[in-house]
Design a protein around this motif. Structure first.
Motif, PDB file in Angstrom:
ATOM      1  N   MET A 144       0.853  -1.173   0.000  1.00 60.25           N
ATOM      2  CA  MET A 144       0.000   0.000   0.000  1.00 60.25           C
ATOM      3  C   MET A 144       0.897   1.233   0.000  1.00 60.25           C
ATOM      4  O   MET A 144       1.952   1.250   0.630  1.00 60.25           O
ATOM      5  N   GLN A 145       0.419   2.253  -0.680  1.00 55.54           N
ATOM      6  CA  GLN A 145       1.110   3.540  -0.692  1.00 55.54           C
ATOM      7  C   GLN A 145       0.354   4.520   0.195  1.00 55.54           C
ATOM      8  O   GLN A 145      -0.878   4.562   0.168  1.00 55.54           O
ATOM      9  N   LEU A 146       1.090   5.280   0.982  1.00 61.62           N
ATOM     10  CA  LEU A 146       0.523   6.379   1.751  1.00 61.62           C
ATOM     11  C   LEU A 146       0.992   7.646   1.064  1.00 61.62           C
ATOM     12  O   LEU A 146       2.213   7.852   0.898  1.00 61.62           O
ATOM     13  N   ILE A 147       0.059   8.468   0.640  1.00 64.12           N
ATOM     14  CA  ILE A 147       0.389   9.697  -0.073  1.00 64.12           C
ATOM     15  C   ILE A 147      -0.050  10.861   0.801  1.00 64.12           C
ATOM     16  O   ILE A 147      -1.238  11.175   0.905  1.00 64.12           O
ATOM     17  N   ALA A 148       0.936  11.462   1.464  1.00 64.21           N
ATOM     18  CA  ALA A 148       0.678  12.586   2.356  1.00 64.21           C
ATOM     19  C   ALA A 148       0.785  13.860   1.540  1.00 64.21           C
ATOM     20  O   ALA A 148       1.812  14.116   0.918  1.00 64.21           O
ATOM     21  N   GLU A 149      -0.294  14.633   1.554  1.00 62.88           N
ATOM     22  CA  GLU A 149      -0.338  15.870   0.772  1.00 62.88           C
ATOM     23  C   GLU A 149      -0.367  17.075   1.707  1.00 62.88           C
ATOM     24  O   GLU A 149      -1.251  17.195   2.551  1.00 62.88           O
ATOM     25  N   LYS A 150       0.623  17.925   1.539  1.00 63.65           N
ATOM     26  CA  LYS A 150       0.656  19.156   2.315  1.00 63.65           C
ATOM     27  C   LYS A 150      -0.189  20.177   1.558  1.00 63.65           C
ATOM     28  O   LYS A 150       0.074  20.492   0.392  1.00 63.65           O
ATOM     29  N   LEU A 151      -1.224  20.661   2.207  1.00 58.96           N
ATOM     30  CA  LEU A 151      -2.131  21.616   1.567  1.00 58.96           C
ATOM     31  C   LEU A 151      -1.553  23.023   1.676  1.00 58.96           C
ATOM     32  O   LEU A 151      -0.346  23.190   1.781  1.00 58.96           O
ATOM     33  N   GLY A 152      -2.389  24.044   1.667  1.00 61.17           N
ATOM     34  CA  GLY A 152      -1.925  25.422   1.646  1.00 61.17           C
ATOM     35  C   GLY A 152      -1.311  25.890   2.959  1.00 61.17           C
ATOM     36  O   GLY A 152      -1.562  25.314   4.023  1.00 61.17           O
ATOM     37  N   LYS A 153      -0.542  26.947   2.870  1.00 64.16           N
ATOM     38  CA  LYS A 153       0.179  27.482   4.022  1.00 64.16           C
ATOM     39  C   LYS A 153      -0.745  27.842   5.178  1.00 64.16           C
ATOM     40  O   LYS A 153      -0.419  27.632   6.338  1.00 64.16           O
ATOM     41  N   SER A 154      -1.913  28.363   4.896  1.00 69.09           N
ATOM     42  CA  SER A 154      -2.821  28.790   5.960  1.00 69.09           C
ATOM     43  C   SER A 154      -3.800  27.692   6.393  1.00 69.09           C
ATOM     44  O   SER A 154      -4.580  27.891   7.319  1.00 69.09           O
ATOM     45  N   ASP A 155      -3.730  26.541   5.739  1.00 71.00           N
ATOM     46  CA  ASP A 155      -4.616  25.432   6.119  1.00 71.00           C
ATOM     47  C   ASP A 155      -4.196  24.846   7.460  1.00 71.00           C
ATOM     48  O   ASP A 155      -3.012  24.812   7.791  1.00 71.00           O
ATOM     49  N   LYS A 156      -5.167  24.349   8.207  1.00 69.26           N
ATOM     50  CA  LYS A 156      -4.886  23.719   9.504  1.00 69.26           C
ATOM     51  C   LYS A 156      -4.824  22.199   9.385  1.00 69.26           C
ATOM     52  O   LYS A 156      -4.468  21.519  10.332  1.00 69.26           O
ATOM     53  N   LEU A 157      -5.195  21.708   8.216  1.00 70.08           N
ATOM     54  CA  LEU A 157      -5.209  20.270   7.962  1.00 70.08           C
ATOM     55  C   LEU A 157      -4.440  19.964   6.688  1.00 70.08           C
ATOM     56  O   LEU A 157      -4.434  20.768   5.754  1.00 70.08           O
ATOM     57  N   ASP A 158      -3.822  18.812   6.666  1.00 70.76           N
ATOM     58  CA  ASP A 158      -3.262  18.257   5.447  1.00 70.76           C
ATOM     59  C   ASP A 158      -4.059  16.994   5.148  1.00 70.76           C
ATOM     60  O   ASP A 158      -5.043  16.710   5.822  1.00 70.76           O
ATOM     61  N   ARG A 159      -3.660  16.223   4.150  1.00 75.36           N
ATOM     62  CA  ARG A 159      -4.451  15.059   3.751  1.00 75.36           C
ATOM     63  C   ARG A 159      -3.535  13.854   3.597  1.00 75.36           C
ATOM     64  O   ARG A 159      -2.407  13.983   3.132  1.00 75.36           O
ATOM     65  N   LEU A 160      -4.068  12.702   3.962  1.00 74.88           N
ATOM     66  CA  LEU A 160      -3.348  11.449   3.770  1.00 74.88           C
ATOM     67  C   LEU A 160      -4.251  10.506   2.991  1.00 74.88           C
ATOM     68  O   LEU A 160      -5.355  10.193   3.423  1.00 74.88           O
ATOM     69  N   ARG A 161      -3.761  10.091   1.844  1.00 71.97           N
ATOM     70  CA  ARG A 161      -4.499   9.152   0.992  1.00 71.97           C
ATOM     71  C   ARG A 161      -3.801   7.798   1.065  1.00 71.97           C
ATOM     72  O   ARG A 161      -2.574   7.723   0.985  1.00 71.97           O
ATOM     73  N   TYR A 162      -4.586   6.776   1.250  1.00 67.40           N
ATOM     74  CA  TYR A 162      -4.086   5.400   1.286  1.00 67.40           C
ATOM     75  C   TYR A 162      -4.476   4.739  -0.023  1.00 67.40           C
ATOM     76  O   TYR A 162      -5.655   4.583  -0.310  1.00 67.40           O
ATOM     77  N   LEU A 163      -3.500   4.365  -0.820  1.00 69.81           N
ATOM     78  CA  LEU A 163      -3.749   3.698  -2.094  1.00 69.81           C
ATOM     79  C   LEU A 163      -3.322   2.243  -1.944  1.00 69.81           C
ATOM     80  O   LEU A 163      -2.143   1.919  -1.851  1.00 69.81           O
ATOM     81  N   ARG A 164      -4.338   1.380  -1.877  1.00 72.07           N
ATOM     82  CA  ARG A 164      -4.086  -0.046  -1.654  1.00 72.07           C
ATOM     83  C   ARG A 164      -3.565  -0.724  -2.913  1.00 72.07           C
ATOM     84  O   ARG A 164      -3.751  -0.225  -4.020  1.00 72.07           O
TER      85      ARG A 164
END
Length: 160
Positions: A1-21
Motif C-alpha cells: 500500500m502507498q501512503l500519499i501525504a499531501e501538504k495543503l496550503g500554508k494557511s490550512d490547519k489540515l493536510d491530507r493522507l491518501r491510502y492507495l491499496r
C-alpha cells in the motif's frame, strides 16, 4: 500500500493522507497540523518499524475505510478490535508524548505504553529487545524532517 501525504496550503490547519491499496482502492483522511509529525504518520513509523500488520495502517491496508479504522482503533473500550491494534495505539500515543517533549526517555516511554494498554484492558505491548529510541523516536524524527521539507501543495509517498 502507498501512503500519499499531501501538504495543503500554508494557511490550512489540515493536510491530507491518501491510502492507495495494492488492489487500486483508496481511502483518505485529514491530518491536523500539530507541530510534530502527524498522528497517522506516527502510526506509519510504528507499524512499519515493528513489522506490525494489525494496527490502524494495517486495518486500512486490508480494506477498512480510514474513518472506520480510526473509530475502531481509538475506541476507549476497544472491545471490537484486535489486541495488536490497541497496543499499537498505545505505542503511538507514547511516542507522540516523547516527540512533544523533544527528547526520548526509555523508562517514560515504556511506562506510557504499559499504562495505556492496561487502561484499555489489554496486555502491554512487549518492548523487550526493541531499541525504541532508534527505531521509533529517531525514525519519527527522520520522517518528520522529510515531511517538514515537503513544499505546500506537494506530496510525500511512503510504502507500507
Amino acid at each position: 500500500m502507498q501512503l500519499i501525504a499531501e501538504k495543503l496550503g500554508k494557511s490550512d490547519k489540515l493536510d491530507r493522507l491518501r491510502y492507495l491499496r495494492d488492489d487500486g482502492s483508496s481511502t483518505e483522511t485529514a491530518m491536523p497540523r500539530q507541530g510534530i509529525l502527524p498522528h497517522d504518520l506516527v502510526h506509519y513509523v510504528v507499524e512499519s518499524a515493528l513489522g506490525l500488520r494489525n494496527g490502524f495502517t494495517g486495518l486500512v491496508a486490508r480494506g477498512a475505510q480510514a474513518s472506520f479504522a480510526m473509530e475502531m482503533a481509538h475506541d476507549p473500550a476497544g472491545k471490537q478490535v484486535e489486541t495488536e491494534a490497541i497496543q499499537v495505539e498505545a505505542v503511538v500515543e507514547a511516542l507522540q508524548t516523547q516527540l512533544w517533549s523533544g527528547q526520548f526517555g526509555n523508562a517514560d516511554f515504556a511506562e506510557a505504553v504499559r499504562t495505556a494498554c492496561l487502561g484499555r484492558e489489554r496486555a502491554p505491548f512487549d518492548l523487550a529487545g526493541i531499541d525504541a529510541e532508534r527505531l521509533l523516536y529517531q525514525g519519527a524524527l527522520e520522517l518528520s524532517a522529510r515531511w517538514m521539507a515537503v513544499p505546500f501543495h506537494r506530496t510525500l509517498t511512503l510504502s507500507f
